[in-house]
Design an enzyme around this catalytic site. Structure first.
Site, PDB file in Angstrom:
ATOM      1  CG  HIS A  16     -38.826  -8.256  -7.477  1.00  0.00           C
ATOM      2  ND1 HIS A  16     -37.873  -8.411  -8.466  1.00  0.00           N
ATOM      3  CD2 HIS A  16     -39.122  -6.921  -7.442  1.00  0.00           C
ATOM      4  CE1 HIS A  16     -37.593  -7.225  -8.987  1.00  0.00           C
ATOM      5  NE2 HIS A  16     -38.325  -6.304  -8.386  1.00  0.00           N
ATOM      6  CB  CYS A  72     -37.781 -13.000 -13.086  1.00  0.00           C
ATOM      7  SG  CYS A  72     -37.694 -13.324 -11.369  1.00  0.00           S
TER       8      CYS A  72
HETATM    9  N1  ARG Z   1     -31.352  -8.162 -11.365  1.00  0.00           N
HETATM   10  C1  ARG Z   1     -32.764  -7.947 -11.397  1.00  0.00           C
HETATM   11  C2  ARG Z   1     -33.161  -6.947 -10.325  1.00  0.00           C
HETATM   12  O1  ARG Z   1     -32.566  -6.982  -9.277  1.00  0.00           O
HETATM   13  C3  ARG Z   1     -33.509  -9.224 -11.235  1.00  0.00           C
HETATM   14  C4  ARG Z   1     -34.995  -9.094 -11.379  1.00  0.00           C
HETATM   15  C5  ARG Z   1     -35.740 -10.356 -11.157  1.00  0.00           C
HETATM   16  N2  ARG Z   1     -37.093 -10.171 -11.440  1.00  0.00           N
HETATM   17  C6  ARG Z   1     -38.122 -10.577 -10.685  1.00  0.00           C
HETATM   18  N3  ARG Z   1     -39.325 -10.382 -11.141  1.00  0.00           N
HETATM   19  N4  ARG Z   1     -37.946 -11.080  -9.507  1.00  0.00           N
HETATM   20  O2  ARG Z   1     -34.034  -6.130 -10.488  1.00  0.00           O
END
Ligand code: ARG
Length: 283
Positions: A170, A266
């Protein structure tokens, strides 16, 4: 620490948080290995710290949706609109209805992506803190085709950035716009053209380049409220760089959430996102 202005963040308590599937490299080898009591304490410490400088609103967690704790992925807010996420993975798609309901209750206008276009909210779409500009990541989760749609709906210029390292899946895992037009980022997470685009848009004195170890400690996954920054960990040199730019650094360990591939930023979604037009005269 006093709130400098009224900023509001959304968080979702980790009542149902666990690593129960694998959709990013951080989750591999961590299924069912979480410590829920520690996760709760780490989450509360972040919330309580943030509450010293901003307002935190909480939405209820839901059974079977362990990653809903990562509210950054619920949508992208600008003024009174929110572009709702359309998750790439089936494991997270059940969160969409919960976020949509909560946003609508708050009086936000909920905009929806077409079915075929994945978009993971403020995980992959970050508003610049000085210019009227939206930075968008693609390559792992969000579809590159989301960018022109959002640019039109929100009437904002979008700079797309291609993510090149699966560990930084992300945009908010490797890039963080900060107050004053600073940008903290890990260059190697991006392809060459995107690294150039960042360097072109952000003058050198406002770029805070993070090394691999800090990046792996989720330093770029920072919550910024005024001059305060909250992050899992910062090395002494990174802390010094941030302090030199006038930021007060709050380290708040989030190891339990890193097992799922997330940290401070996050776990929050900023709900107060005004336009920056007045400040758009240049950096
Ligand atoms: N386990 C989640 C996923 O893979 C973690 C999300 C983390 N969020 C972020 N905004 N980076 O989607």
């Amino acid at each position: 620490m006093k709130p400098q202005r009224h900023e509001v963040f959304l968080m979702c308590p980790p009542g149902h948080f666990e690593v129960s599937y694998v959709i990013n490299p951080w989750m591999e080898g961590n299924v069912a290995l979480g410590d829920q009591a520690l996760a709760a304490r780490q989450w509360q410490a972040l919330r309580d710290g943030l509450r010293q400088v901003a307002e935190v609103r909480e939405m209820p967690s839901a059974a079977g949706l362990p990653d809903m704790v990562f509210t950054a992925n619920g949508g992208l807010v600008l003024e009174d609109k929110v572009v709702l996420s359309r998750f790439r993975h089936a494991e997270r798609q059940g969160e969409e209805a919960h976020f949509a309901g909560w946003f609508a209750e708050q009086g936000l206008r909920v905009l929806r992506m077409p079915d075929a276009i994945a978009f993971e909210g403020a995980g992959d779409a970050l508003l610049d803190r000085q210019s009227e500009l939206l930075w968008m990541g693609y390559g792992h989760r969000t579809d590159v085709r989301a960018a022109p749609l959002i640019a039109g709906w929100l009437d904002i210029e979008v700079q797309s950035l291609q993510l090149a390292d699966p560990r930084f899946y992300h945009l908010d895992t490797c890039f963080c716009p900060l107050e004053g037009g600073h940008v903290m980022y890990y260059p190697a997470a991006f392809d060459t053209a995107s690294q150039k685009a960042i360097a072109c848009r952000v003058p050198q004195q406002r770029r805070i380049v993070v090394g691999e170890q800090d990046a792996l400690d989720f330093a770029c996954n920072t919550v910024n409220a005024g001059r305060h920054v909250f992050l899992n960990r910062a090395s002494p040199p990174l802390r010094a760089q941030l302090e030199d730019k006038g930021f007060e650094v709050h380290e708040t360990p989030l190891s339990e959430f890193m097992k799922a591939g997330g940290a401070a930023k996050c776990l929050t979604l900023k709900l107060t996102e005004p336009r920056r037009r007045a400040a758009n005269a240049g950096r």
